[in-house]
Design a protein around this motif. Structure first.
Motif, PDB file in Angstrom:
ATOM      1  N   GLN A 196       1.980  -4.453   1.001  1.00 53.02           N
ATOM      2  CA  GLN A 196       1.198  -3.468   1.741  1.00 53.02           C
ATOM      3  C   GLN A 196       1.031  -3.946   3.171  1.00 53.02           C
ATOM      4  OE1 GLN A 196      -2.180  -3.180  -0.880  1.00 53.02           O
ATOM      5  NE2 GLN A 196      -3.303  -4.832   0.121  1.00 53.02           N
ATOM      6  N   THR A 238      -4.182  -6.594   3.829  1.00 52.15           N
ATOM      7  CA  THR A 238      -5.088  -6.677   2.683  1.00 52.15           C
ATOM      8  C   THR A 238      -6.512  -6.729   3.198  1.00 52.15           C
ATOM      9  OG1 THR A 238      -3.443  -7.808   1.340  1.00 52.15           O
ATOM     10  CG2 THR A 238      -5.719  -7.981   0.608  1.00 52.15           C
ATOM     11  N   ALA A 288      -1.714  -6.004  -2.992  1.00 50.34           N
ATOM     12  CA  ALA A 288      -0.751  -4.931  -3.280  1.00 50.34           C
ATOM     13  C   ALA A 288      -0.392  -4.842  -4.754  1.00 50.34           C
ATOM     14  CB  ALA A 288       0.505  -5.138  -2.441  1.00 50.34           C
ATOM     15  N   SER A 289      -0.278  -5.976  -5.443  1.00 52.49           N
ATOM     16  CA  SER A 289       0.147  -5.960  -6.845  1.00 52.49           C
ATOM     17  C   SER A 289      -0.853  -5.255  -7.766  1.00 52.49           C
ATOM     18  CB  SER A 289       0.391  -7.385  -7.350  1.00 52.49           C
ATOM     19  OG  SER A 289      -0.805  -8.146  -7.267  1.00 52.49           O
ATOM     20  N   LYS A 290      -2.082  -5.026  -7.305  1.00 57.65           N
ATOM     21  CA  LYS A 290      -3.060  -4.268  -8.104  1.00 57.65           C
ATOM     22  C   LYS A 290      -2.660  -2.798  -8.193  1.00 57.65           C
ATOM     23  CE  LYS A 290      -5.978  -7.617  -8.814  1.00 57.65           C
ATOM     24  NZ  LYS A 290      -6.420  -8.066 -10.124  1.00 57.65           N
ATOM     25  N   GLY A 291      -1.799  -2.351  -7.284  1.00 60.84           N
ATOM     26  CA  GLY A 291      -1.372  -0.950  -7.265  1.00 60.84           C
ATOM     27  C   GLY A 291      -0.282  -0.606  -8.250  1.00 60.84           C
ATOM     28  N   TYR A 293      -7.863  -2.007  -7.749  1.00 68.33           N
ATOM     29  CA  TYR A 293      -7.083  -1.181  -6.832  1.00 68.33           C
ATOM     30  C   TYR A 293      -6.513  -1.990  -5.684  1.00 68.33           C
ATOM     31  CZ  TYR A 293     -11.832  -0.967  -4.887  1.00 68.33           C
ATOM     32  OH  TYR A 293     -13.082  -1.264  -4.429  1.00 68.33           O
ATOM     33  N   ALA A 294      -5.474  -1.437  -5.080  1.00 65.06           N
ATOM     34  CA  ALA A 294      -4.884  -1.987  -3.856  1.00 65.06           C
ATOM     35  C   ALA A 294      -5.692  -1.432  -2.686  1.00 65.06           C
ATOM     36  CB  ALA A 294      -3.424  -1.571  -3.751  1.00 65.06           C
ATOM     37  N   HIS A 295      -5.847  -2.241  -1.632  1.00 68.57           N
ATOM     38  CA  HIS A 295      -6.704  -1.823  -0.508  1.00 68.57           C
ATOM     39  C   HIS A 295      -6.222  -2.511   0.763  1.00 68.57           C
ATOM     40  CE1 HIS A 295     -10.256  -0.931   1.828  1.00 68.57           C
ATOM     41  NE2 HIS A 295     -10.989  -0.572   0.790  1.00 68.57           N
ATOM     42  N   THR A 296      -5.897  -1.718   1.791  1.00 65.54           N
ATOM     43  CA  THR A 296      -5.484  -2.276   3.088  1.00 65.54           C
ATOM     44  C   THR A 296      -6.693  -2.378   4.019  1.00 65.54           C
ATOM     45  OG1 THR A 296      -5.033  -0.171   4.186  1.00 65.54           O
ATOM     46  CG2 THR A 296      -3.228  -1.132   2.867  1.00 65.54           C
ATOM     47  N   TRP A 330       1.689   1.149   1.455  1.00 69.40           N
ATOM     48  CA  TRP A 330       1.893   0.325   0.264  1.00 69.40           C
ATOM     49  C   TRP A 330       3.296   0.642  -0.228  1.00 69.40           C
ATOM     50  CZ3 TRP A 330       3.324   1.491  -4.711  1.00 69.40           C
ATOM     51  CH2 TRP A 330       3.148   0.502  -5.667  1.00 69.40           C
ATOM     52  N   ASN A 381      -6.305   2.970  -0.042  1.00 71.51           N
ATOM     53  CA  ASN A 381      -6.730   2.304  -1.271  1.00 71.51           C
ATOM     54  C   ASN A 381      -6.624   3.276  -2.432  1.00 71.51           C
ATOM     55  OD1 ASN A 381      -8.955   3.882  -0.637  1.00 71.51           O
ATOM     56  ND2 ASN A 381     -10.392   2.198  -0.527  1.00 71.51           N
TER      57      ASN A 381
END
Length: 192
Positions: A36, A39, A48-51, A61-64, A72, A156
């Motif tokens: 992504q 982070t 990113a791998s949470k997505g 969740y993924a979150h920038t 992402w 996210n």
């Protein structure tokens, strides 16, 4: 039978049973390399791998960071024929942050096809499907449209799933519990 909307004779593409019917097979994105644009506060829980880890719980969740055009991306081992990308928005809060998101299929970094969702994708249990009907690529990217400063924002979400494209009535790569619209042959129809 296909779910029918209030308008007689039209298939309701938004009915959950219709979405589930069109998304079958193995999630190709699960466990693949994800990256992504940034982070959020370098928090290990928001990488990113949470997505694409298969966990759709609202606390995973993924979150920038807050930035002009967050993204992402998941990368496959080689080219795949993309049928459907399913985006699972956050349920706990902040679903509006995914407003007007763009889903892209890329081949070696070049956009092959792009689809934009106008509005806020659902936070429901079936996710928001994007149909690509066999576009070949080796990456799927989720991005938000460019926002000028100071109107930046994060990307996210809970999960992204990618399913391979199978032409209508084609056999699937793995068994499926999904019902088929194609009738089976009766014993009398089987050639001897």
């Amino acid at each position: 039978t296909l779910p029918v909307s209030k308008h007689v004779g039209r298939v309701d593409m938004n009915a959950p049973s219709f979405r589930r019917k069109l998304v079958t097979g193995t999630n190709l994105a699960r466990g693949k390399t994800a990256t992504q644009s940034s982070t959020y506060y370098t928090d290990v829980a928001l990488v990113a791998s949470k997505g694409n880890d298969g966990n759709k719980n609202s606390d995973n969740y993924a979150h920038t960071q807050w930035e002009p055009q967050p993204w992402w991306k998941v990368t496959f081992d080689g080219p795949v024929s993309v049928g459907t990308v399913v985006f699972y928005n956050r349920k706990d809060c902040c679903s509006e942050r995914s407003r007007d998101l763009i889903v892209q299929v890329l081949m070696s970094g070049n956009v092959v096809e792009s689809k934009q969702f106008n509005g806020i994708p659902t936070s429901g249990p079936d996710g928001e499907p994007f149909y690509f009907n066999g576009v070949v690529g080796n990456e799927v990217k989720i991005t938000l449209p460019r926002k000028p400063a100071p109107d930046t924002g994060p990307l996210n979400f809970r999960e992204v799933e990618v399913y391979e494209y199978f032409p209508t009535n084609a056999p699937t790569a793995s068994p499926s519990d999904a019902p088929s619209d194609v009738p089976s042959l009766s014993p009398s129809d089987v050639p001897s």
